[in-house]
Design an enzyme around this catalytic site. Structure first.
Site, short mmCIF file in Angstrom:
data_model
loop_
_atom_site.label_atom_id
_atom_site.label_comp_id
_atom_site.label_asym_id
_atom_site.label_seq_id
_atom_site.Cartn_x
_atom_site.Cartn_y
_atom_site.Cartn_z
N CYS A 75 40.84 37.51 42.79
CA CYS A 75 40.81 38.50 41.74
C CYS A 75 41.92 39.36 41.97
O CYS A 75 41.92 40.31 43.07
CB CYS A 75 39.40 39.21 41.83
SG CYS A 75 39.40 40.95 40.79
N GLY A 76 42.97 39.47 41.29
CA GLY A 76 44.30 40.08 41.64
C GLY A 76 44.01 41.63 41.46
O GLY A 76 44.57 42.43 42.44
N ASN A 159 41.38 30.53 41.66
CA ASN A 159 40.16 30.57 40.81
C ASN A 159 40.47 29.97 39.22
O ASN A 159 41.86 29.54 39.07
CB ASN A 159 39.44 31.44 40.53
CG ASN A 159 40.49 32.70 39.94
OD1 ASN A 159 41.64 32.68 39.69
ND2 ASN A 159 39.96 33.89 39.34
N HIS A 161 41.42 28.72 35.55
CA HIS A 161 42.06 29.30 34.20
C HIS A 161 42.51 28.32 33.29
O HIS A 161 43.18 27.52 33.59
CB HIS A 161 43.15 30.24 34.47
CG HIS A 161 42.82 31.49 35.47
ND1 HIS A 161 42.49 32.66 34.69
CD2 HIS A 161 42.85 31.53 36.76
CE1 HIS A 161 42.12 33.52 35.81
NE2 HIS A 161 42.69 33.09 36.78
N GLU A 210 36.36 36.42 31.33
CA GLU A 210 36.38 36.13 32.65
C GLU A 210 34.95 35.42 33.04
O GLU A 210 33.79 35.65 32.34
CB GLU A 210 36.36 37.46 33.58
CG GLU A 210 37.70 37.93 33.57
CD GLU A 210 37.79 38.68 35.02
OE1 GLU A 210 37.70 38.60 35.87
OE2 GLU A 210 38.31 40.00 34.70
N CYS A 219 42.62 41.48 33.78
CA CYS A 219 42.47 40.22 34.70
C CYS A 219 43.63 39.73 35.21
O CYS A 219 44.51 39.57 34.73
CB CYS A 219 41.57 39.10 34.11
SG CYS A 219 41.39 37.62 35.22
N GLY A 222 44.38 36.42 35.77
CA GLY A 222 44.42 35.79 34.42
C GLY A 222 45.90 35.99 34.01
O GLY A 222 46.39 35.26 33.19
#
Length: 277
Positions: A75-76, A159, A161, A210, A219, A222
């Site tokens: 999670c950036g 993660n 995408h 998400e 995100c 993302g």
């Protein structure tokens, strides 16, 4: 049970940050769901935990729990908030800050203007790494939903995408398609679904549904995935301003074999104590 917490956000993507450096057991999915509940809990997109690291390369590690209690790999926006939390307590400073996340090592820099720059790692395109329910790695994939062909790119930023390019972001069917693609059998671990409109080669508008949360105001991973996929399609350049509903991020990716860097703010909203009676 009472629990001290810090409420933070990265351009609207909001978090409950917990200091668990002295915790003796992992955070439970049930407790994460309670904390994230916006009606009877604190309310957030994700719960971020800060823990002690057993690695010699870093003093701290972080955990990520989605609003439904599931564990996330990266999670950036949350990573930037963790770095800001540590910096505000004098635990880290300057550049080259090393942390351990669920997907491995992370490096961050505190900038003079208050923003945080993080190295999000090298994107992985292999179908097995995303993961996808196929052995073929392609620049574009397609699904048939109700007779409609949906084309997308896929990448792992720690993660999974999927990225769909649209002509008008405000009219994109984010909720409708997002919730169906997230749980589609083509994605064994579910997937974050991004909808991107290319304004020009240095500017992208983005909305993200998400995994385990729903559409969020921002995100970070993302945004990285969107730039990476669009760059492989030759739709954007190496440095891109990504505009999300909650604000903007600066994403840089030189190309294959290189890490993606993300720069943006991390804001503390308030601190408090949560009582579970």
């Amino acid at each position: 049970m009472s629990l001290r917490f810090t409420k933070m956000h990265g351009i609207g993507n909001d978090f409950v940050v917990l200091d668990r450096r002295d915790a003796i057991s992992p955070l439970s999915a049930e407790l994460a769901r309670k904390l994230a509940d916006r009606h009877v809990g604190i309310g957030c997109d994700q719960v971020m935990t800060i823990e002690r690291s057993e690695k010699a390369t870093s003093r701290f590690r972080y955990g990520i729990y989605n609003a439904d209690g599931s564990v996330a790999g990266q999670c950036g926006n949350g990573l930037r908030c963790v770095v800001r939390w540590l910096a505000d307590r004098g635990l880290v400073h300057g550049q080259g800050i090393r942390l351990i996340g669920p997907s491995g090592p992370a490096v961050a820099d505190l900038l003079d203007d208050g923003r945080v720059r993080v190295d999000m790692g090298i994107p992985r395109f292999d179908a097995v790494d995303v993961p996808l329910a196929t052995t073929m790695t392609l620049p574009r994939y397609a699904l048939e939903l109700d007779g409609q062909r949906i084309e997308f790119g896929a990448v792992s930023m720690g993660n999974p995408h999927a990225l769909i390019e649209v002509t008008a972001i405000d009219a994109a069917p984010v909720a409708l398609l997002g919730q169906r693609i997230e749980i589609h059998a083509f994605f064994p671990d579910r997937v974050n679904v991004g909808f991107a409109q290319v304004v020009d080669r240095s500017h992208v508008r983005l909305r993200v549904f998400e995994r385990g949360v729903g559409e969020t105001l921002a995100c970070g991973s993302g945004a990285c995935a969107a730039v990476v996929v669009l760059r492989t399609w030759d739709r954007v350049d190496a440095d891109v301003r990504v505009q999300l509903p909650g604000g903007e991020l600066q994403i840089s990716w030189p190309g294959a074999g290189h890490s993606v860097t993300m720069t943006g703010p991390a804001t503390t909203v308030f601190e408090g104590e949560w009582n579970d009676d």
